[in-house]
Design a protein around this motif. Structure first.
Motif, PDB file in Angstrom:
ATOM      1  N   ALA A  72       0.828  -1.213   0.000  1.00 22.82           N
ATOM      2  CA  ALA A  72       0.000   0.000   0.000  1.00 22.82           C
ATOM      3  C   ALA A  72       0.863   1.265   0.000  1.00 22.82           C
ATOM      4  CB  ALA A  72      -0.921  -0.002   1.226  1.00 22.82           C
ATOM      5  N   ASP A  73       2.020   1.190   0.672  1.00 17.10           N
ATOM      6  CA  ASP A  73       2.870   2.374   0.798  1.00 17.10           C
ATOM      7  C   ASP A  73       3.848   2.533  -0.366  1.00 17.10           C
ATOM      8  OD1 ASP A  73       1.611   2.931   3.167  1.00 17.10           O
ATOM      9  OD2 ASP A  73       3.200   2.118   4.445  1.00 17.10           O
ATOM     10  N   VAL A  74       4.177   1.439  -1.053  1.00 15.43           N
ATOM     11  CA  VAL A  74       5.194   1.532  -2.107  1.00 15.43           C
ATOM     12  C   VAL A  74       4.594   1.986  -3.441  1.00 15.43           C
ATOM     13  CG1 VAL A  74       5.218  -0.800  -3.150  1.00 15.43           C
ATOM     14  CG2 VAL A  74       7.377   0.418  -2.748  1.00 15.43           C
ATOM     15  N   VAL A  75       3.296   1.707  -3.649  1.00 20.62           N
ATOM     16  CA  VAL A  75       2.603   2.153  -4.869  1.00 20.62           C
ATOM     17  C   VAL A  75       1.445   3.059  -4.470  1.00 20.62           C
ATOM     18  CG1 VAL A  75       1.321   1.411  -6.918  1.00 20.62           C
ATOM     19  CG2 VAL A  75       3.195  -0.006  -6.054  1.00 20.62           C
ATOM     20  N   PRO A  76       1.357   4.259  -5.065  1.00 25.36           N
ATOM     21  CA  PRO A  76       2.116   4.781  -6.210  1.00 25.36           C
ATOM     22  C   PRO A  76       3.351   5.605  -5.850  1.00 25.36           C
ATOM     23  CG  PRO A  76       0.307   6.257  -5.755  1.00 25.36           C
ATOM     24  CD  PRO A  76       0.210   5.152  -4.729  1.00 25.36           C
ATOM     25  N   ALA A  77       3.636   5.790  -4.556  1.00 27.32           N
ATOM     26  CA  ALA A  77       4.703   6.722  -4.178  1.00 27.32           C
ATOM     27  C   ALA A  77       6.054   6.350  -4.776  1.00 27.32           C
ATOM     28  CB  ALA A  77       4.804   6.790  -2.647  1.00 27.32           C
ATOM     29  N   PHE A  78       6.325   5.040  -4.931  1.00 27.85           N
ATOM     30  CA  PHE A  78       7.621   4.602  -5.439  1.00 27.85           C
ATOM     31  C   PHE A  78       7.458   3.773  -6.715  1.00 27.85           C
ATOM     32  CE2 PHE A  78       7.867   5.350  -0.904  1.00 27.85           C
ATOM     33  CZ  PHE A  78       8.891   6.292  -0.857  1.00 27.85           C
TER      34      PHE A  78
END
Length: 549
Positions: free
Chosen positions: A528-534
């Motif tokens: 949840a935290d890695v997409v879309p931020a990374f």
């Protein structure tokens, strides 16, 4: 002559109307196109994939390496040896364009090939080769090996990429609004542009720069006299270059020159942006250095089945698919090492470009404690290492082979060779834990952990590179406590080995075996935290908004 429609095969989206040429020494677009060594290429490949998905007005410019980087094989004792095998790429389009670039005051013939977007789902990529019958043998070898160890060949490679790439765009009548230098290898293109515009300000209007190297020793330099002799400065004399850029001394720094030619530059994580500013701020005349954190392409890297299971919160399916992906990876372990790994056992992977500061052996520093960890029959652990050292970095190769020798008798430890895109994907999908323990402030970004997280592998990392922007300890990853700044390397290694082993023994292993629900919660939170931020779609847009417009 190729038209824009021939090259793109699609009409770029009007919101990306600024035309960009993205220069990089390496691109990791597909396993079958071996023109990359490590993270720089992985990053460039993801950028081109997202640019294609978003229909951005961006083309790549690189080099067609006849022998690639190298093929990583084993000798009779099972230790690593590099080999060089000629590559054939029938899917590349010969553009029919043959032109000359001045190298050492002599014309070197360059042929241009095109990787069309539909081939591998990437923005158009032009690849340059000097391996043509019109050249003598020495000129043909310029594009044989990525990062050739010979200094004059390396300089010639930069000339072909920078000046040759800019000349190709003029031949195509596609002079872009923005020339994007991905690392300093293509800095010679600025001297070609200066010859056209006769003004440093006019060059700056057109050039942006991404730096990836957070240490002085990693920033390429050569003697002015040799560069002048090699025609690196195009038509300028040595004293004219020094006057133009305000760079005295005997050596010419690619990175410093790029910072003076560009209108704007960026580091590749928030932390690296700060490190880069601290490194270069005392040099007059450099451009602003911002940061755009690297990212990886979800569509390319993420296993669809586990992605769907995570998205719908089906814990049993997440666990089942993870075991299946581990079994696929373990086939390679069995094939290469003759060891049978168990999908039910906690599996930790250390895999990336193999360099000393990345400390592949940190977990082994206290050998007895390491053996106690992996020999615990109640809570067993499996370790896998992989990565490619530079073929002339004998210290890194020695470390790689030392890990092979030390772990050879251990049935639950394996070192894999052939670290390229496909093996990288298998390792990210088949690991439970993705270990990252570089010396602090030395890892500019370290993007491999992003694509690992997309596949249900939990990051176990020091807070370097991209990690501080992502990490919530025990919520979406496991953090290793860094040693205080200012310690010697030996003191830092000792303390961070203790912190790493404490985290493994007290948190990682116990969570995996005693609290399966918490483990799955961390897996889901990481996705949840890695997409879309990374995810590289964010990155591709950020380059347009922050750097290109």
């Amino acid at each position: 002559m190729l038209s824009k429609k021939d090259i793109f095969g699609y009409e770029p989206d009007p919101q990306y109307s600024t035309a960009v040429a993205y220069f990089s020494m390496e691109f990791a677009v597909h396993q079958a196109l071996k023109i990359y060594s490590g993270g720089l290429g992985f990053l460039a490949g993801s950028h081109l994939r997202s640019a294609y998905q978003k229909k951005q007005n961006l083309i790549g410019v690189g080099i067609l390496w006849k022998y690639g980087y190298y093929d990583q094989q084993r000798d009779k004792d099972g230790l690593m040896k590099p080999s060089y095998v000629e590559k054939q790429y029938t899917y590349l389009q010969d553009t029919g364009i043959l032109f000359t670039v001045p190298v050492h005051s002599s014309p070197v013939h360059v042929r241009a090939y095109l990787l069309k977007p539909e081939t591998f789902g990437s923005a158009p990529l032009f690849l340059l080769s000097t391996d043509v019958p019109e050249n003598d043998y020495l000129s043909r070898t310029i594009t044989h090996r990525l990062y050739d160890p010979h200094e004059t060949t390396r300089i010639a490679q930069s000339i072909v990429l920078g000046i040759g790439g800019a000349m190709l765009l003029d031949i195509l009548k596609m002079a872009p609004d923005v020339y994007h230098m991905n690392e300093g290898h293509s800095v010679s293109l600025n001297f070609y542009l200066y010859a056209q515009h006769k003004s440093l300000e006019e060059v700056r209007k057109r050039v942006v720069f991404t730096t990836h190297t957070p240490e002085m020793a990693g920033n390429e330099e050569h003697k002015y006299s040799l560069l002048k002799e090699m025609s690196f400065f195009y038509h300028l004399q040595e004293h004219e270059v020094k006057s133009l850029l305000g760079m005295d001394g005997n050596s010419f720094s690619y990175t410093l020159a790029a910072l003076k030619f560009a209108r704007k530059a960026n580091g590749v994580s928030a932390l690296h942006g700060k490190v880069a500013r601290d490194m270069w701020i005392h040099y007059p005349g450099i451009c602003e250095i911002t940061s755009i954190t690297n990212a990886q392409n979800e569509r390319y890297w993420k296993d669809e089945t586990i992605g769907n299971a995570i998205a719908t919160g089906k814990d049993a399916e997440i666990a089942q698919r993870k075991k299946e992906m581990k079994a696929e990876l373990f086939k390679v372990v069995a094939d290469q090492c003759g060891k049978l790994f168990n999908p039910d056992v906690l599996t930790i992977v250390w895999a990336r470009r193999f360099a000393g500061y990345k400390r592949a052996d940190l977990v082994m520093q206290d050998w007895d404690r390491f053996l106690n960890l992996i020999n615990n029959s109640d809570f067993p652990v499996q370790f896998i290492w992989a990565g490619k050292p530079y073929p002339e970095d004998f210290g890194a190769i020695g470390l790689f082979n030392q890990i092979i020798s030390r772990t050879m008798p251990l049935k639950n430890c394996a070192v894999l060779t052939g670290y390229e895109l496909e093996l990288s994907a298998l390792l990210k999908k088949g690991s439970d834990v993705w270990l990252n323990n570089p010396r602090m402030y030395r890892e500019a970004s370290g993007t491999s952990g992003m694509s690992a997280a997309m596949n249900g592998s939990i990051n176990l990392s020091l807070p370097d590179g991209w990690v501080p922007e992502f990490a919530k300890d025990k919520s979406n990853c496991f953090l290793i406590q860094p040693a205080p700044d200012g310690l010697s390397d030996q003191e830092q290694d000792k303390l961070e080995n203790i912190n790493l082993m404490n985290t493994l023994e007290q948190t990682v292993v116990s969570t995996y075996y005693n609290n399966n629900q918490q483990w799955l919660n961390i897996v889901k939170q990481a996705v949840a935290d890695v997409v879309p931020a990374f995810e590289s779609g964010r990155m591709a847009d950020e380059y347009y908004n922050k750097m290109y417009k």
